[in-house]
Design a protein around this motif. Structure first.
Motif, mmCIF file in Angstrom:
data_model
loop_
_atom_site.group_PDB
_atom_site.id
_atom_site.type_symbol
_atom_site.label_atom_id
_atom_site.label_comp_id
_atom_site.label_asym_id
_atom_site.label_seq_id
_atom_site.Cartn_x
_atom_site.Cartn_y
_atom_site.Cartn_z
ATOM 1 N N ASP A 98 0.825 -1.206 0.000
ATOM 2 C CA ASP A 98 0.000 0.000 0.000
ATOM 3 C C ASP A 98 0.861 1.258 0.000
ATOM 4 O O ASP A 98 0.353 2.348 -0.295
ATOM 5 N N LEU A 99 2.115 1.120 0.335
ATOM 6 C CA LEU A 99 3.010 2.269 0.452
ATOM 7 C C LEU A 99 4.193 2.095 -0.509
ATOM 8 O O LEU A 99 4.889 1.079 -0.459
ATOM 9 N N PRO A 100 4.461 3.070 -1.378
ATOM 10 C CA PRO A 100 5.569 2.953 -2.337
ATOM 11 C C PRO A 100 6.934 2.804 -1.663
ATOM 12 O O PRO A 100 7.824 2.139 -2.204
ATOM 13 N N ALA A 101 7.106 3.425 -0.506
ATOM 14 C CA ALA A 101 8.391 3.322 0.183
ATOM 15 C C ALA A 101 8.679 1.883 0.590
ATOM 16 O O ALA A 101 9.822 1.405 0.472
ATOM 17 N N PHE A 102 7.659 1.182 1.054
ATOM 18 C CA PHE A 102 7.851 -0.219 1.434
ATOM 19 C C PHE A 102 8.046 -1.108 0.198
ATOM 20 O O PHE A 102 8.784 -2.095 0.254
ATOM 21 N N GLN A 103 7.390 -0.774 -0.899
ATOM 22 C CA GLN A 103 7.625 -1.515 -2.135
ATOM 23 C C GLN A 103 9.073 -1.350 -2.597
ATOM 24 O O GLN A 103 9.726 -2.322 -3.007
ATOM 25 N N PHE A 104 9.566 -0.125 -2.543
ATOM 26 C CA PHE A 104 10.972 0.130 -2.890
ATOM 27 C C PHE A 104 11.910 -0.621 -1.953
ATOM 28 O O PHE A 104 12.939 -1.154 -2.369
ATOM 29 N N PHE A 105 11.532 -0.687 -0.686
ATOM 30 C CA PHE A 105 12.339 -1.403 0.293
ATOM 31 C C PHE A 105 12.485 -2.872 -0.096
ATOM 32 O O PHE A 105 13.593 -3.427 -0.088
ATOM 33 N N VAL A 106 11.380 -3.512 -0.442
ATOM 34 C CA VAL A 106 11.417 -4.935 -0.787
ATOM 35 C C VAL A 106 12.265 -5.163 -2.035
ATOM 36 O O VAL A 106 13.096 -6.084 -2.093
ATOM 37 N N VAL A 107 12.097 -4.317 -3.044
ATOM 38 C CA VAL A 107 12.865 -4.474 -4.285
ATOM 39 C C VAL A 107 14.353 -4.246 -4.030
ATOM 40 O O VAL A 107 15.212 -5.015 -4.491
ATOM 41 N N ALA A 153 16.856 2.622 0.886
ATOM 42 C CA ALA A 153 15.670 1.843 1.249
ATOM 43 C C ALA A 153 15.390 1.905 2.739
ATOM 44 O O ALA A 153 14.236 2.094 3.165
ATOM 45 N N ALA A 154 16.433 1.753 3.551
ATOM 46 C CA ALA A 154 16.251 1.780 5.001
ATOM 47 C C ALA A 154 15.805 3.158 5.480
ATOM 48 O O ALA A 154 14.924 3.271 6.345
ATOM 49 N N GLY A 155 16.387 4.217 4.920
ATOM 50 C CA GLY A 155 16.028 5.564 5.348
ATOM 51 C C GLY A 155 14.599 5.941 5.011
ATOM 52 O O GLY A 155 13.872 6.488 5.849
ATOM 53 N N SER A 156 14.178 5.655 3.777
ATOM 54 C CA SER A 156 12.806 5.993 3.384
ATOM 55 C C SER A 156 11.782 5.189 4.173
ATOM 56 O O SER A 156 10.734 5.724 4.588
ATOM 57 N N SER A 157 12.059 3.914 4.404
ATOM 58 C CA SER A 157 11.120 3.090 5.170
ATOM 59 C C SER A 157 11.089 3.496 6.633
ATOM 60 O O SER A 157 10.027 3.426 7.281
ATOM 61 N N ALA A 158 12.228 3.910 7.169
ATOM 62 C CA ALA A 158 12.256 4.362 8.560
ATOM 63 C C ALA A 158 11.376 5.592 8.753
ATOM 64 O O ALA A 158 10.714 5.746 9.793
ATOM 65 N N ALA A 159 11.338 6.478 7.756
ATOM 66 C CA ALA A 159 10.479 7.663 7.859
ATOM 67 C C ALA A 159 8.999 7.266 7.904
ATOM 68 O O ALA A 159 8.215 7.826 8.683
ATOM 69 N N ILE A 160 8.604 6.279 7.093
ATOM 70 C CA ILE A 160 7.211 5.830 7.094
ATOM 71 C C ILE A 160 6.872 5.144 8.419
ATOM 72 O O ILE A 160 5.775 5.332 8.976
ATOM 73 N N VAL A 161 7.799 4.345 8.927
ATOM 74 C CA VAL A 161 7.560 3.676 10.212
ATOM 75 C C VAL A 161 7.415 4.698 11.329
ATOM 76 O O VAL A 161 6.557 4.550 12.224
ATOM 77 N N TYR A 162 8.211 5.750 11.284
ATOM 78 C CA TYR A 162 8.095 6.804 12.300
ATOM 79 C C TYR A 162 6.718 7.470 12.235
ATOM 80 O O TYR A 162 6.078 7.718 13.276
ATOM 81 N N LEU A 163 6.248 7.759 11.036
ATOM 82 C CA LEU A 163 4.915 8.360 10.897
ATOM 83 C C LEU A 163 3.820 7.406 11.353
ATOM 84 O O LEU A 163 2.812 7.830 11.934
ATOM 85 N N ALA A 164 4.009 6.118 11.090
ATOM 86 C CA ALA A 164 3.003 5.149 11.526
ATOM 87 C C ALA A 164 2.926 5.078 13.043
ATOM 88 O O ALA A 164 1.850 4.867 13.613
ATOM 89 N N GLY A 189 10.721 -4.211 12.539
ATOM 90 C CA GLY A 189 11.761 -5.241 12.559
ATOM 91 C C GLY A 189 12.506 -5.326 11.243
ATOM 92 O O GLY A 189 13.739 -5.495 11.219
ATOM 93 N N ALA A 190 11.786 -5.197 10.131
ATOM 94 C CA ALA A 190 12.438 -5.229 8.821
ATOM 95 C C ALA A 190 13.384 -4.049 8.640
ATOM 96 O O ALA A 190 14.490 -4.195 8.112
ATOM 97 N N VAL A 191 12.963 -2.877 9.092
ATOM 98 C CA VAL A 191 13.813 -1.687 8.966
ATOM 99 C C VAL A 191 15.059 -1.826 9.829
ATOM 100 O O VAL A 191 16.173 -1.480 9.402
ATOM 101 N N VAL A 192 14.899 -2.339 11.047
ATOM 102 C CA VAL A 192 16.066 -2.539 11.921
ATOM 103 C C VAL A 192 17.050 -3.524 11.281
ATOM 104 O O VAL A 192 18.274 -3.301 11.268
#
Length: 215
Positions: A98-107, A153-164, A189-192
């Motif tokens: 649902d979130l492009p940042a997490f999609q980028f993270f997986v790729v 990938a880690a930085g962008s996903s960390a920002a989304i996790v912080y907002l969540a 956990g994935a971001v860590v």
């Protein structure tokens, strides 16, 4: 005749002094040469052992980083939560795609996994041939590229996790972790894991740089 005799004697003395000046004063003993060659070979063996130790450490660290990258990719790629209270027309679901940042993270982490798996063969070559420069240069180049990709990938996903977790009242972002607690735990956990893998890549670059410097 007397003058001729004096000239010949002087020339003979001059030639004798020149020959003495050009002759080596001391001859190098064969035993000393052998000891020097043995010391040189021992120094080369020590350098080879040092480089082989770096290559073995690189191999172990590469395997550990691969395990972390696989864990981060698998955790994020399977993150999906549906809240139990839903009706026929409405359901509350949160998924990584649902979130492009997490999609980028997986790729990005999947690319890092593939690279690490392929780089193990070059790491083994560096163990067998510790003085080889080509494989080490190849590894350090692609390690830096993958480090940049993993950091993004880690930085962008960390920002989304912080907002969540915390939300943002100025941007009308609501904190969703109180409802989607499992979703937030898995993404965190994935971001860590990705940040730890990023540190692993940093050490891999440093090891390759040290090995090349001592070459």
């Amino acid at each position: 005749m007397a003058d001729s005799t004096r000239v010949d004697v002087a020339d003979t003395e001059t030639t004798s002094r020149e020959a003495k000046g050009k002759a080596p004063l001391l001859a190098t003993p064969p035993g000393l040469v052998a000891k020097g060659m043995a010391a040189l070979r021992g120094h080369e063996d020590n350098r080879g052992g040092y480089k082989r130790g770096i290559a073995i450490l690189d191999f172990v660290l590469r395997l550990s980083t691969l395990a972390l990258a696989i864990a981060a990719t698998a955790i994020m790629g399977t993150t999906d939560q549906t809240l139990p209270f839903f009706t026929q027309f409405f359901q509350f679901q949160a998924s990584y795609d649902d979130l492009p940042a997490f999609q980028f993270f997986v790729v990005a982490m999947a690319i890092a996994c593939v690279y690490l798996a392929l780089s193990i063969a070059f790491s083994i070559v560096c163990i067998i041939r510790p003085h080889a420069v080509g494989p080490r240069l190849l590894l350090i180049f692609f390690d830096i590229v993958t480090l940049v990709l993993t950091t993004a990938a880690a930085g962008s996903s960390a920002a989304i996790v912080y907002l969540a977790h915390n939300g943002n009242s100025s941007a009308n972002w609501l904190a969703i972790c109180q409802q989607f607690d499992n979703f937030c735990q898995k993404t965190s956990g994935a971001v860590v894991a990705s940040f730890v893998a990023m540190v692993g890549f940093m050490f891999l670059v440093v090891l390759s740089a040290v090995a090349l410097k001592r070459h």
